[in-house]
Design a protein around this motif. Sequence first.
Motif, PDB file in Angstrom:
ATOM      1  N   ARG A  12       0.858  -1.186   0.000  1.00  0.00           N
ATOM      2  CA  ARG A  12       0.000   0.000   0.000  1.00  0.00           C
ATOM      3  C   ARG A  12       0.888   1.229   0.000  1.00  0.00           C
ATOM      4  O   ARG A  12       2.092   1.142   0.227  1.00  0.00           O
ATOM      5  CB  ARG A  12      -0.925   0.016   1.210  1.00  0.00           C
ATOM      6  CG  ARG A  12      -0.188   0.037   2.550  1.00  0.00           C
ATOM      7  CD  ARG A  12      -1.142   0.203   3.719  1.00  0.00           C
ATOM      8  NE  ARG A  12      -0.509   0.013   4.989  1.00  0.00           N
ATOM      9  CZ  ARG A  12       0.332   0.864   5.581  1.00  0.00           C
ATOM     10  NH1 ARG A  12       0.657   1.999   4.991  1.00  0.00           N
ATOM     11  NH2 ARG A  12       0.848   0.597   6.764  1.00  0.00           N
ATOM     12  N   GLN A  97       4.886  -4.725  -8.411  1.00  0.00           N
ATOM     13  CA  GLN A  97       3.587  -4.806  -9.098  1.00  0.00           C
ATOM     14  C   GLN A  97       2.648  -3.695  -8.631  1.00  0.00           C
ATOM     15  O   GLN A  97       1.932  -3.102  -9.442  1.00  0.00           O
ATOM     16  CB  GLN A  97       2.960  -6.181  -8.876  1.00  0.00           C
ATOM     17  CG  GLN A  97       3.695  -7.265  -9.616  1.00  0.00           C
ATOM     18  CD  GLN A  97       3.308  -8.669  -9.173  1.00  0.00           C
ATOM     19  OE1 GLN A  97       2.742  -8.868  -8.111  1.00  0.00           O
ATOM     20  NE2 GLN A  97       3.650  -9.636 -10.005  1.00  0.00           N
ATOM     21  N   HIS A  98       2.655  -3.388  -7.349  1.00  0.00           N
ATOM     22  CA  HIS A  98       1.831  -2.287  -6.829  1.00  0.00           C
ATOM     23  C   HIS A  98       2.264  -0.973  -7.479  1.00  0.00           C
ATOM     24  O   HIS A  98       1.416  -0.184  -7.922  1.00  0.00           O
ATOM     25  CB  HIS A  98       1.960  -2.207  -5.308  1.00  0.00           C
ATOM     26  CG  HIS A  98       1.047  -1.215  -4.674  1.00  0.00           C
ATOM     27  ND1 HIS A  98       0.064  -1.579  -3.807  1.00  0.00           N
ATOM     28  CD2 HIS A  98       0.960   0.139  -4.796  1.00  0.00           C
ATOM     29  CE1 HIS A  98      -0.599  -0.486  -3.414  1.00  0.00           C
ATOM     30  NE2 HIS A  98      -0.063   0.561  -4.006  1.00  0.00           N
ATOM     31  N   GLU A 100       3.797  -0.551 -10.336  1.00  0.00           N
ATOM     32  CA  GLU A 100       3.426  -0.564 -11.752  1.00  0.00           C
ATOM     33  C   GLU A 100       1.946  -0.235 -11.937  1.00  0.00           C
ATOM     34  O   GLU A 100       1.588   0.529 -12.851  1.00  0.00           O
ATOM     35  CB  GLU A 100       3.730  -1.927 -12.371  1.00  0.00           C
ATOM     36  CG  GLU A 100       5.201  -2.232 -12.475  1.00  0.00           C
ATOM     37  CD  GLU A 100       5.501  -3.675 -12.811  1.00  0.00           C
ATOM     38  OE1 GLU A 100       6.693  -4.002 -12.894  1.00  0.00           O
ATOM     39  OE2 GLU A 100       4.556  -4.486 -12.985  1.00  0.00           O
ATOM     40  N   GLU A 101       1.093  -0.778 -11.106  1.00  0.00           N
ATOM     41  CA  GLU A 101      -0.341  -0.486 -11.197  1.00  0.00           C
ATOM     42  C   GLU A 101      -0.597   0.989 -10.911  1.00  0.00           C
ATOM     43  O   GLU A 101      -1.414   1.626 -11.580  1.00  0.00           O
ATOM     44  CB  GLU A 101      -1.144  -1.380 -10.250  1.00  0.00           C
ATOM     45  CG  GLU A 101      -2.631  -1.257 -10.433  1.00  0.00           C
ATOM     46  CD  GLU A 101      -3.106  -1.531 -11.861  1.00  0.00           C
ATOM     47  OE1 GLU A 101      -4.035  -0.827 -12.314  1.00  0.00           O
ATOM     48  OE2 GLU A 101      -2.545  -2.419 -12.537  1.00  0.00           O
ATOM     49  N   LEU A 102       0.099   1.542  -9.949  1.00  0.00           N
ATOM     50  CA  LEU A 102      -0.021   2.964  -9.646  1.00  0.00           C
ATOM     51  C   LEU A 102       0.396   3.790 -10.869  1.00  0.00           C
ATOM     52  O   LEU A 102      -0.293   4.752 -11.246  1.00  0.00           O
ATOM     53  CB  LEU A 102       0.844   3.318  -8.434  1.00  0.00           C
ATOM     54  CG  LEU A 102       0.926   4.790  -8.042  1.00  0.00           C
ATOM     55  CD1 LEU A 102      -0.452   5.357  -7.720  1.00  0.00           C
ATOM     56  CD2 LEU A 102       1.863   4.951  -6.850  1.00  0.00           C
ATOM     57  N   ARG A 104       0.296   2.892 -13.991  1.00  0.00           N
ATOM     58  CA  ARG A 104      -0.779   2.754 -14.983  1.00  0.00           C
ATOM     59  C   ARG A 104      -1.931   3.693 -14.670  1.00  0.00           C
ATOM     60  O   ARG A 104      -2.452   4.375 -15.544  1.00  0.00           O
ATOM     61  CB  ARG A 104      -1.303   1.319 -15.004  1.00  0.00           C
ATOM     62  CG  ARG A 104      -0.615   0.396 -15.931  1.00  0.00           C
ATOM     63  CD  ARG A 104      -1.358  -0.951 -16.024  1.00  0.00           C
ATOM     64  NE  ARG A 104      -0.418  -1.973 -16.392  1.00  0.00           N
ATOM     65  CZ  ARG A 104       0.243  -2.764 -15.545  1.00  0.00           C
ATOM     66  NH1 ARG A 104       0.038  -2.690 -14.248  1.00  0.00           N
ATOM     67  NH2 ARG A 104       1.097  -3.643 -15.996  1.00  0.00           N
ATOM     68  N   GLU A 105      -2.342   3.701 -13.393  1.00  0.00           N
ATOM     69  CA  GLU A 105      -3.456   4.562 -12.972  1.00  0.00           C
ATOM     70  C   GLU A 105      -3.141   6.036 -13.206  1.00  0.00           C
ATOM     71  O   GLU A 105      -4.047   6.835 -13.451  1.00  0.00           O
ATOM     72  CB  GLU A 105      -3.784   4.324 -11.497  1.00  0.00           C
ATOM     73  CG  GLU A 105      -4.411   2.981 -11.223  1.00  0.00           C
ATOM     74  CD  GLU A 105      -4.519   2.665  -9.734  1.00  0.00           C
ATOM     75  OE1 GLU A 105      -4.247   3.560  -8.897  1.00  0.00           O
ATOM     76  OE2 GLU A 105      -4.859   1.511  -9.414  1.00  0.00           O
ATOM     77  N   LEU A 165       4.080  -0.880 -19.804  1.00  0.00           N
ATOM     78  CA  LEU A 165       2.889  -1.150 -19.002  1.00  0.00           C
ATOM     79  C   LEU A 165       1.669  -1.394 -19.892  1.00  0.00           C
ATOM     80  O   LEU A 165       0.583  -1.641 -19.395  1.00  0.00           O
ATOM     81  CB  LEU A 165       2.614   0.028 -18.058  1.00  0.00           C
ATOM     82  CG  LEU A 165       3.720   0.318 -17.042  1.00  0.00           C
ATOM     83  CD1 LEU A 165       3.375   1.547 -16.217  1.00  0.00           C
ATOM     84  CD2 LEU A 165       3.969  -0.892 -16.150  1.00  0.00           C
ATOM     85  N   ARG A 168       0.210  -6.857 -20.896  1.00  0.00           N
ATOM     86  CA  ARG A 168      -0.099  -7.522 -19.629  1.00  0.00           C
ATOM     87  C   ARG A 168       0.077  -8.996 -19.752  1.00  0.00           C
ATOM     88  O   ARG A 168      -0.165  -9.614 -20.684  1.00  0.00           O
ATOM     89  CB  ARG A 168      -1.522  -7.214 -19.188  1.00  0.00           C
ATOM     90  CG  ARG A 168      -1.667  -5.774 -18.810  1.00  0.00           C
ATOM     91  CD  ARG A 168      -2.827  -5.622 -17.891  1.00  0.00           C
ATOM     92  NE  ARG A 168      -3.085  -4.216 -17.673  1.00  0.00           N
ATOM     93  CZ  ARG A 168      -3.449  -3.750 -16.526  1.00  0.00           C
ATOM     94  NH1 ARG A 168      -3.592  -4.513 -15.495  1.00  0.00           N
ATOM     95  NH2 ARG A 168      -3.701  -2.474 -16.380  1.00  0.00           N
TER      96      ARG A 168
END
Length: 168
Positions: A12, A97-98, A100-102, A104-105, A165, A168
């Motif tokens: 987080r 991974q967290h 990378e997702e951030l 992307r967002e 990114l 997937r």
Amino acid sequence: MAEASTATIETRLATAEDLPALEANETEKTRGLSKSYLEMQESGGYYVVVGLVDGEIAGRVILDTRDDDDTPLVPEMKLLWVYPRARRKGLGAAMTQHLEELARELGYDEVFLGVTPDNPAAIPMYIGMDYTPTGEHRSAINMSVVDGEGVGTDDPIEAIYRKSLRLR
């Protein structure tokens, strides 16, 4: 036969309440940096992701989206550090991974990072997570080299890696 690890892994964004736990794991060379990382996060464009093992902070990584030093490496993953007691549990990959997702967002199509050749644990992890070397290198003081027990180098040379990114 060895029993599989049953550790609970979570990731987080760091909060001000995490500062004591982060400071407790600073080294002599990194004393005070956790506070500065959280202050930069408050200013924007700088994100501190913490990794927890069984509810306890056991690592951190930073996503830097600021374009304040004319670097072409935006966004950049920086300062991935898994505390020694929590290594080999998948925490580094989970924090990556967290992050990378951030990214992307936030609308980014790729992530960059620099890694020194004397970091043998990180390079296979990054390659296994689809990061590829760009062929570029830079000279940079990278605090991840001096975290933990390592002494670091005065002027490390980092190989630059990138990950798309979009795929997937």
